[in-house]
Design a protein around this motif. Structure first.
Motif, PDB file in Angstrom:
ATOM      1  N   ALA A 296      -2.177  23.832   6.604  1.00  0.00           N
ATOM      2  CA  ALA A 296      -2.094  23.551   5.667  1.00  0.00           C
ATOM      3  C   ALA A 296      -1.028  22.525   6.225  1.00  0.00           C
ATOM      4  O   ALA A 296      -1.210  21.016   5.369  1.00  0.00           O
ATOM      5  CB  ALA A 296      -0.785  24.503   4.772  1.00  0.00           C
ATOM      6  N   PHE A 297      -0.488  21.846   6.785  1.00  0.00           N
ATOM      7  CA  PHE A 297       0.025  20.448   7.418  1.00  0.00           C
ATOM      8  C   PHE A 297      -0.882  19.767   7.509  1.00  0.00           C
ATOM      9  O   PHE A 297      -2.154  19.883   7.485  1.00  0.00           O
ATOM     10  CB  PHE A 297       0.995  20.877   8.756  1.00  0.00           C
ATOM     11  N   HIS A 298      -0.439  18.104   7.511  1.00  0.00           N
ATOM     12  CA  HIS A 298      -1.743  17.610   8.195  1.00  0.00           C
ATOM     13  C   HIS A 298      -1.330  16.918   9.695  1.00  0.00           C
ATOM     14  O   HIS A 298      -1.971  16.068  10.233  1.00  0.00           O
ATOM     15  CB  HIS A 298      -0.494  15.600   7.554  1.00  0.00           C
TER      16      HIS A 298
ATOM     17  N   ASN B 266      -4.305  19.579   5.587  1.00  0.00           N
ATOM     18  CA  ASN B 266      -4.520  19.677   4.435  1.00  0.00           C
ATOM     19  C   ASN B 266      -5.361  20.802   3.746  1.00  0.00           C
ATOM     20  O   ASN B 266      -5.374  20.497   2.870  1.00  0.00           O
ATOM     21  CB  ASN B 266      -4.297  18.224   4.020  1.00  0.00           C
ATOM     22  N   TYR B 267      -5.482  21.608   4.136  1.00  0.00           N
ATOM     23  CA  TYR B 267      -6.250  22.421   4.079  1.00  0.00           C
ATOM     24  C   TYR B 267      -5.463  23.822   3.401  1.00  0.00           C
ATOM     25  O   TYR B 267      -5.160  24.154   4.747  1.00  0.00           O
ATOM     26  CB  TYR B 267      -7.763  22.911   4.135  1.00  0.00           C
ATOM     27  N   LEU B 268      -5.030  24.302   2.182  1.00  0.00           N
ATOM     28  CA  LEU B 268      -4.151  25.874   2.079  1.00  0.00           C
ATOM     29  C   LEU B 268      -4.995  26.652   2.108  1.00  0.00           C
ATOM     30  O   LEU B 268      -5.144  26.893   0.882  1.00  0.00           O
ATOM     31  CB  LEU B 268      -2.791  25.500   1.449  1.00  0.00           C
TER      32      LEU B 268
ATOM     33  N   ARG C  33      -5.238  28.861  -1.545  1.00  0.00           N
ATOM     34  CA  ARG C  33      -5.287  28.174  -2.684  1.00  0.00           C
ATOM     35  C   ARG C  33      -6.438  27.082  -3.079  1.00  0.00           C
ATOM     36  O   ARG C  33      -6.069  26.918  -3.700  1.00  0.00           O
ATOM     37  CB  ARG C  33      -3.684  27.323  -2.239  1.00  0.00           C
ATOM     38  N   THR C  34      -5.877  26.066  -1.823  1.00  0.00           N
ATOM     39  CA  THR C  34      -7.620  25.095  -1.082  1.00  0.00           C
ATOM     40  C   THR C  34      -8.537  26.353  -1.792  1.00  0.00           C
ATOM     41  O   THR C  34      -9.610  25.771  -2.451  1.00  0.00           O
ATOM     42  CB  THR C  34      -7.682  24.339  -0.086  1.00  0.00           C
ATOM     43  N   ARG C  35      -8.392  27.410  -1.333  1.00  0.00           N
ATOM     44  CA  ARG C  35      -9.471  28.106  -1.291  1.00  0.00           C
ATOM     45  C   ARG C  35      -8.924  29.515  -1.237  1.00  0.00           C
ATOM     46  O   ARG C  35      -8.539  29.432  -0.047  1.00  0.00           O
ATOM     47  CB  ARG C  35     -11.258  27.404  -0.301  1.00  0.00           C
TER      48      ARG C  35
ATOM     49  N   GLY D 104       6.390  32.334   7.777  1.00  0.00           N
ATOM     50  CA  GLY D 104       6.768  30.714   7.849  1.00  0.00           C
ATOM     51  C   GLY D 104       7.868  30.888   6.542  1.00  0.00           C
ATOM     52  O   GLY D 104       8.425  29.939   5.739  1.00  0.00           O
ATOM     53  N   LEU D 105       8.650  31.792   6.357  1.00  0.00           N
ATOM     54  CA  LEU D 105       9.018  32.179   4.803  1.00  0.00           C
ATOM     55  C   LEU D 105      11.191  32.113   5.481  1.00  0.00           C
ATOM     56  O   LEU D 105      11.695  33.024   5.658  1.00  0.00           O
ATOM     57  CB  LEU D 105       9.436  33.080   4.203  1.00  0.00           C
TER      58      LEU D 105
ATOM     59  N   ASN E 134       4.997  34.748   4.985  1.00  0.00           N
ATOM     60  CA  ASN E 134       4.644  34.048   3.732  1.00  0.00           C
ATOM     61  C   ASN E 134       3.891  34.452   3.658  1.00  0.00           C
ATOM     62  O   ASN E 134       2.924  34.869   3.537  1.00  0.00           O
ATOM     63  CB  ASN E 134       4.689  32.262   4.294  1.00  0.00           C
TER      64      ASN E 134
ATOM     65  N   LEU F 189       2.290  33.658   0.638  1.00  0.00           N
ATOM     66  CA  LEU F 189       0.993  32.671  -0.152  1.00  0.00           C
ATOM     67  C   LEU F 189      -0.296  33.731  -0.183  1.00  0.00           C
ATOM     68  O   LEU F 189      -1.200  33.537  -0.861  1.00  0.00           O
ATOM     69  CB  LEU F 189       0.902  31.729   0.384  1.00  0.00           C
TER      70      LEU F 189
ATOM     71  N   ARG G 127      -1.005  37.078  -0.933  1.00  0.00           N
ATOM     72  CA  ARG G 127      -0.766  37.360  -2.370  1.00  0.00           C
ATOM     73  C   ARG G 127      -2.125  37.427  -3.238  1.00  0.00           C
ATOM     74  O   ARG G 127      -2.597  37.438  -4.624  1.00  0.00           O
ATOM     75  CB  ARG G 127       0.092  36.265  -3.061  1.00  0.00           C
TER      76      ARG G 127
END
Lengths: 283, 520
Positions: free
Chosen positions: B230-232, B269-271, B274-276, B297-298, B457, B459, B462
């Motif tokens: 997810a990060f760069h 940059n791929y979450l 969310r992104t997929r 990570g929360l 986390n 994300l 869910r």
């Protein structure tokens, strides 16, 4: 690669970029945002709401105001160049259904993220009223687009250079007091505007959704920098928001938290303006 | 504790090596060899720079430390290692000067010795069971297995121990070898062999220690591997969490570089979620298996008054700004970091130590660690606590924050704390801290860093409802890393809750083996 497909200067300090991003365009829903970086070594991560998207053509549109160093640099991008990093879509989508009468209040740059939400509310069968507020005529965004879509459009300016000379809260109050009051209000704009929009609807008990733009680093729930107080609870804007019940948000705390890095941001901004000016001069 | 210069330590070790040469060492002789301290930057210098704190052993020291090992037949140390490295064998090879052979022994079981040698809590694992420590009645006097592991890994990365302590900073203080070596070494390092392409596709979600391990082990079998981060920047907690001064980023970069040279693709940059959607990977994108290593990570907060004041940060935020976004480099980084003056850090783990020491390095005048139990119960590695103390960090044990006070600009001005005493042991086996009524005191601070752990986390889980989680939100996986979803595996902190790099790696190994069996 996130190539810039087109760049439009909407006003002095507002720019629209249409960016190739097929996965984000496909996955996104109204209300969601992206994180942009102009430099992956030392750049900061900046959240920007998605103003428009087209999944079949594979692009998203970002409309932003040049408020800090990163947005100033972002505005320097031209068609054909590529963004080094674009992450999204992030956040919870707007809850959309046929509420009956919906009022969308967009202040300043907040009109941009409002656009896809208004679109979705209209498509769900709501009677849609849109209130656009701007400091002056120059800064009114997406007026034509909203006019084409909304059942009613009210434009107000602070200085009266276009439409009514009023704050957005005036027509909002009138709508709340009318015979056909709104069933839902969505307000997006500067925090102070959202605070007062929520205060305006509170006595009438109209559910009011606001979209918060707090400071973020990762945008995925990892840092907690974006947290706000909603009712008795602490919420992370990036994963539980960005939309919350405007009547429950502690705006005073949120507005002050936005100032946390003010001195550093101001320094970075002036340094950036010097850099850009120097680059122009050497051209 | 006085700071001994690295050169003095080297000389002492060299003298003793000569002394011991040609003599048959009995257990008694081995126990008499003094434990080798790892040379480190002077505390008063390093608390102002981001370079690695420790230099690693000189070759002479490594040889000498390795001679302390009793080569126990039943090797209790191995049972203390989550990935069961053959410790006596790799240590013996160091004593024989066969560093390449030593590294090979480690690599049979562990993929990331340069990282684990630095960040493993050895005193609670292999070293806790070491007979040398037991004989000397002090687990901290055990054979320094972690330092030896690091020595051979660094030797392989071209740092050759400390043989060339040449580079110096502007003030003439020697810099650790990792400050100058490292990044250059990946290109010269051998790439693990990869079998012929099988055409099977595996997605690895996250790029921390568990994911790095899975990517390497699965790629080795010839499967196509794509990492989604997810990060760069890839690296996960090794990059955003653990600071440069404890784990140089060039070392992490090396490991990732090795993966890329093996043919692993890394998408930043791929979450996923969310992104997929995760299920799209299997249903639409043709992946044959998925490994989830998204970590914990929360950030947890304490839910006390004043927690949303300006100047209160999660350790995650503070460290991410400083490490990943490089905010400590004020000249170049665009991401700002709050300028701390007087700091209170809540918590007693490694992350709390990292946050406290980072705050000091970016210019805080005073840093206080507030922990509700005592030093013995601190989950942080003992070495990090010692280092923090040497650098000038103040510890307040048996104390816990009650509320955070602020001014009318909503900025932190002080914390109010309550003193504690230790009562009966709780479910973790540690004695439960009990508040002492009326023991409130205040401490003036402008910065508070909350470091009391992370929750999982939500994300990905869910957005993937079919994925079974436990009541803490951790993904449920069996002993082979298999989740409730067919062809989906998980490991590391997202399964374990907040654990360690080596446990994450061990989990990754198991999951990778399952994936390889599935795709065989």
């Amino acid at each position: 690669m996130h190539t810039i497909l087109s760049r439009t200067q909407l006003s002095d300090n507002v720019v629209r970029l249409r960016v190739a991003a097929s996965l984000i365009a496909e996955a996104r829903s109204p209300g969601q945002f992206v994180i942009v970086q102009v430099d992956t070594d030392f750049g900061e991560r900046v959240p920007l709401t998605i103003a428009n998207a087209n999944s079949s053509e594979g692009w998203v549109e970002l409309i932003f105001q040049t408020v800090g160093a990163t947005t100033l640099r972002l505005a320097e991008y031209s068609q054909g160049e590529a963004l080094p990093a674009l992450l999204g879509p992030l956040g919870q989508p707007t809850h959309v259904e046929n509420f009956g009468r919906a009022v969308c209040v967009g202040g300043g740059i907040g009109v941009a993220p409002m656009y896809p939400i208004a679109q979705a509310l209209k498509a769900a069968g709501n009677h849609l009223s849109v209130i656009i507020g701007a400091r002056n005529r120059e800064l009114i965004l997406l007026k034509e687009e909203m006019a084409d879509m909304a059942d009613d459009l009210i434009v107000v300016t602070d200085d009266g250079s276009y439409g009514r000379k009023a704050l957005v809260t005036e027509p909002l109050r009138e709508l709340c007091e009318s015979d056909s009051p709104p069933d839902i209000v969505v307000a997006i704009g500067p925090p102070v505007m959202m605070k007062f929009a929520a205060e305006t609807t509170r006595p009438y008990g109209v559910h009011t959704v606001v979209s918060l733009n707090s400071i973020m680093v990762d945008g995925t729930g990892m840092c907690g920098g974006c947290r706000v107080t909603v009712g008795e609870e602490t919420k992370f804007v990036c994963v539980e928001g960005p939309e919350f019940d405007g009547h429950a948000v502690d705006f005073d705390n949120m507005i002050k938290r936005l100032q946390a890095y003010k001195p550093q941001e101001d320094r970075a901004r002036s340094q950036c303006m010097i850099d850009i000016r120097a680059k122009e001069l050497t051209k | 504790m006085t700071h001994q210069s690295p050169r003095d330590q080297q000389r002492a070790a060299a003298d003793m090596i000569i002394e011991l040469a040609n003599s048959e060492l009995k257990a008694k002789d081995r126990l008499a060899i003094p434990q080798q301290d790892m040379p480190a930057q002077n505390p008063n210098v390093r608390n102002g720079n981001m370079s690695e704190v420790t230099y690693g052993y000189f070759e002479e020291q490594a040889r000498l430390e390795a001679l302390r090992c009793l080569q126990c037949k039943n090797a209790p140390c191995i049972k203390g290692c989550p990935v069961e490295i053959d410790i006596p064998r790799f240590v013996r090879k160091i004593s024989e000067g066969d560093y390449a052979g030593s590294l090979n022994v480690i690599k049979e079981a562990s993929l990331l010795p340069s990282i684990c040698g630095r960040v493993c809590p050895q005193e609670n694992q292999c070293q806790e069971r070491c007979l040398v420590g037991k004989s000397l009645k002090d687990k901290f006097k055990a054979v320094s297995i972690g330092r030896l592991e690091r020595f051979v890994a660094d030797w392989d990365a071209g740092m050759k121990g400390l043989s060339d302590l040449a580079s110096e900073d502007a003030r003439g203080n020697p810099l650790p070898p990792s400050a100058t070596a490292g990044a250059m070494s990946a290109a010269t390092r051998s790439v693990p062999p990869v079998k012929g392409e099988t055409g099977r596709k595996v997605a690895v979600i996250g790029s921390g220690p568990a994911s790095i391990t899975v990517a390497a082990d699965v790629r080795r079998e010839g499967h196509t591997v794509t990492i989604f981060e997810a990060f760069h920047k890839p690296g996960g907690v090794l990059v955003y969490g653990i600071p440069e001064f404890r784990l140089p980023k060039s070392i992490v970069q090396d490991e990732l570089e090795t993966l890329v040279r093996m043919g692993v693709e890394i998408k930043t940059n791929y979450l996923v979620g969310r992104t997929r959607k995760l299920t799209d990977f299997l249903d639409k994108d043709g992946f044959d298996a998925i490994f989830i290593g998204t970590g914990a990570g929360l950030p947890r907060f304490m839910h006390i008054e004043g927690e949303n004041l300006i100047g209160v940060f999660s350790a995650n935020e503070f460290l991410t700004r400083s490490n990943l976004m490089k905010a400590y480099d004020r000249e170049r980084a665009a991401t700002p970091i709050f300028q701390p003056r007087r700091v209170a850090v809540f918590g007693g783990g490694n992350v709390a130590m990292d946050a406290a020491r980072s705050a000091l390095r970016i210019g805080a005048e005073e840093v206080n660690v507030v922990y509700r139990r005592t030093r013995v119960e601190m989950p942080a590695r003992a070495e990090e606590v010692d280092h923090a103390e040497e650098e000038g960090i103040t510890f307040h044990f048996l104390r816990s924050p009650k509320r955070i006070l602020g001014d009318d600009r909503e900025r932190v001005t002080a914390i109010e704390t309550l003193d504690y005493e230790l009562g009966e042991p709780d479910e973790s086996g540690r004695r439960r801290p009990v508040p002492i009524e009326g023991s409130e005191s205040t401490m003036e601070v402008d910065t508070v860093i909350v470091s009391i752990g992370n929750d999982s986390n939500p994300l990905l889980t869910r957005t993937t409802p079919a994925l079974k989680t436990n009541r803490w939100g951790n993904i449920v996986a069996d002993e082979n890393g298999k989740t409730s979803l067919d062809r989906v595996f998980a490991g590391g902190d997202i399964v374990l809750g907040a654990a360690t790099v080596i446990l994450a790696m061990g989990e990754g190994r198991k999951a990778a083996a399952s994936i390889n069996r599935l795709l065989a």
